[in-house]
Scaffold this motif. Sequence first.
Motif, PDB file in Angstrom:
ATOM      1  N   HIS A  85      24.646  37.075  40.070  1.00 29.27           N
ATOM      2  CA  HIS A  85      24.326  38.055  39.032  1.00 29.27           C
ATOM      3  C   HIS A  85      22.883  37.880  38.560  1.00 29.27           C
ATOM      4  O   HIS A  85      22.390  36.758  38.438  1.00 29.27           O
ATOM      5  CB  HIS A  85      25.267  37.874  37.833  1.00 29.27           C
ATOM      6  N   ASN A 114      34.382  45.056  40.958  1.00 30.80           N
ATOM      7  CA  ASN A 114      33.890  44.415  39.741  1.00 30.80           C
ATOM      8  C   ASN A 114      34.863  44.618  38.597  1.00 30.80           C
ATOM      9  O   ASN A 114      35.774  45.437  38.675  1.00 30.80           O
ATOM     10  CB  ASN A 114      32.508  44.979  39.360  1.00 30.80           C
ATOM     11  N   ALA A 116      34.838  45.869  34.718  1.00 35.82           N
ATOM     12  CA  ALA A 116      33.926  46.725  33.960  1.00 35.82           C
ATOM     13  C   ALA A 116      34.526  47.116  32.621  1.00 35.82           C
ATOM     14  O   ALA A 116      35.748  47.146  32.450  1.00 35.82           O
ATOM     15  CB  ALA A 116      33.612  47.989  34.764  1.00 35.82           C
ATOM     16  N   TYR A 186      29.679  54.458  37.259  1.00 31.17           N
ATOM     17  CA  TYR A 186      29.448  53.085  36.805  1.00 31.17           C
ATOM     18  C   TYR A 186      27.990  52.927  36.382  1.00 31.17           C
ATOM     19  O   TYR A 186      27.082  53.318  37.126  1.00 31.17           O
ATOM     20  CB  TYR A 186      29.756  52.139  37.970  1.00 31.17           C
ATOM     21  N   GLY A 212      28.994  47.646  33.598  1.00 34.52           N
ATOM     22  CA  GLY A 212      29.120  46.263  34.049  1.00 34.52           C
ATOM     23  C   GLY A 212      27.769  45.680  34.411  1.00 34.52           C
ATOM     24  O   GLY A 212      26.735  46.353  34.318  1.00 34.52           O
ATOM     25  N   SER A 233      36.243  49.521  40.339  1.00 37.76           N
ATOM     26  CA  SER A 233      36.210  48.680  39.138  1.00 37.76           C
ATOM     27  C   SER A 233      37.620  48.490  38.607  1.00 37.76           C
ATOM     28  O   SER A 233      38.464  49.379  38.733  1.00 37.76           O
ATOM     29  CB  SER A 233      35.414  49.361  38.015  1.00 37.76           C
ATOM     30  N   VAL A 252      38.460  39.532  29.709  1.00 38.97           N
ATOM     31  CA  VAL A 252      37.960  40.257  30.882  1.00 38.97           C
ATOM     32  C   VAL A 252      38.582  39.668  32.145  1.00 38.97           C
ATOM     33  O   VAL A 252      39.106  40.382  33.007  1.00 38.97           O
ATOM     34  CB  VAL A 252      36.412  40.201  30.933  1.00 38.97           C
TER      35      VAL A 252
END
Length: 274
Positions: A85, A114, A116, A186, A212, A233, A252
């Motif tokens: 990241h 991912n 999100a 996204y 995200g 996502s 999350v």
Amino acid sequence: MTPSLFDKIQETKEYIQSKYATTPSVGVVLGSGLGDLASKITIECELSYKDIPNFPISTVEGHAGKLIFGQLGGKATVLMSGRFHYYEGYDMQQVTFPIRVMRALGVEHLFVSNAAGGMNKNYKVGDIVIIRDHINLFPEHPLRGKNDERLGVRFPDMSEPYNLNTIALAEKIAKEQQLPVQTGVYIGLQGPTFETRAEYKWLHIIGGDLVGMSTVPEVIVAIHSGMKVFGASIVTDLGIRDEMNTITHEEVLQAANEAAPKLANLVEGIVASL
Ligand code: HPA
């Protein structure tokens, strides 16, 4: 002279091919808590990032940091378990380096997933959303700098970042699996803070359904290098902060883990039908 990006990609590719000779046609980037696909692949070879020349090392909790090679849905596949990241401090070239390597190895179809935040009022926590487009709000572009034509064109077209045929296939397979799926736009930004109320509201107004801290750089490089991309996502929290809702990394991960087996089934189904 420092080696060019192209030379580094070649060196990494040659190392990988010296350990594993099969050409993968499918690549998968596993996002937060989406490790379930790793249990679906018939593993033929595993390489730790720390042993792969030119690979950055993964630091985030819950990310194993290895490339897994094997058969998924009858296709030779490389799975990237643990991604890099931008908020961790890697530059864009490091974040996207594994995508370049996948392409050099022969990958044609890239799958990215991912966790999100959801901003679309129709989303619930745990929903699986097929990404149909994105908005890039990262402060640095992965293609900034001198362009190497061997890797792709200077000004890539971005009218279809997420392959429409693969999306149609995904919708068909989701129906067969009786898996409800949504689609959405996204927005990728750097994090690492979750958004303020005003930011979620603004991100929704400018056209985002999901937000995200990943995916967009990898997808840009995948398109630049000529791959077909599919992105999905898992909605792990809702950025509608009318009440005093806080968002934690733990919730999350929990939401991502709960929905992960369903997304893994869907991706396996798509790969099998490619
Ligand atoms: N915002 C940004 N990144 C995220 C979120 C969010 O709400 N949820 C999971 N990753």
